[in-house]
Enzyme design. Sequence first.
Site, PDB file in Angstrom:
ATOM      1  CB  SER A 133      -0.899   0.010   1.246  1.00  0.00           C
ATOM      2  OG  SER A 133      -1.557   1.252   1.389  1.00  0.00           O
ATOM      3  CE1 TYR A 146      -4.082  -2.130   5.198  1.00  0.00           C
ATOM      4  CE2 TYR A 146      -3.036  -0.113   4.421  1.00  0.00           C
ATOM      5  CZ  TYR A 146      -3.726  -1.287   4.172  1.00  0.00           C
ATOM      6  OH  TYR A 146      -4.052  -1.614   2.879  1.00  0.00           O
ATOM      7  CE  LYS A 150      -1.445  -3.985   3.261  1.00  0.00           C
ATOM      8  NZ  LYS A 150      -1.711  -5.269   2.580  1.00  0.00           N
TER       9      LYS A 150
END
Length: 241
Positions: A133, A146, A150
């Site tokens: 991401s 998150y 990533k």
Amino acid sequence: MQFSGKSVIITGAGKGIGRACAILMAARGAEVVAISRTQSDLDSLKSEIGGRSIRVDLADVASTRAAMVEAGPCDFLINSAGINVLESVLDMSDEGYEAVLGINLRTALVTCQEFARARVAKGGGGAIVNITSIAGHRGFQDHLCYAASKAGLEGATRVLAKELGPHGIRVNAVAPTITLTELAAEAWNDPAKSTPMMVRHPLQRFAEAEDVAQSIALLLSDDSSMISGAVLPIDGGFLAV
């Protein structure tokens, strides 16, 4: 880019980018082995594209390993399974950390490991694409775990490419911008938040799941036979400005 006679394991195949990948790869001739935790998603996908399906809770490492063994030595692996828990730095919980890092990073490493073991035992070759991401490159509010997951997966992708290259296994990653899936809707459904983000994209739009799937297919194809260890932004130019 056709994949007739090839097989692909796709984690998180029931929804979002994973489902778009499954539909595209099947349309281009590949046998899809769809992995998801929701049986109804697997059933509807199978009715649409055929192939095989395996229901598993990817948070369970032992079950994940068993699912990969059941899938067998396929030609490709797409790691699309992912979750997010929206928590600020000051509110980060142990449960949120374990959930997000567990699925987004640990599970991806386990599936890569089991895929590679099966390919090496068969003589090598094949390709992996991990989905990361732009959150691993830029800081976004409430995306602490998150982003860590990533960015970690991108680092792991480079190590995987280095160690598996001698076995003929290519490993790359794609880093999409906000992609219009159910997961993204939870984080970006407020126009006050999404509009300022969208205007930072030179192409003036977010990605569709199909945009990401097409780029992944490119990286799996023989047209990308000399690409390994790369992270391809699918971001409409966001990281360029």
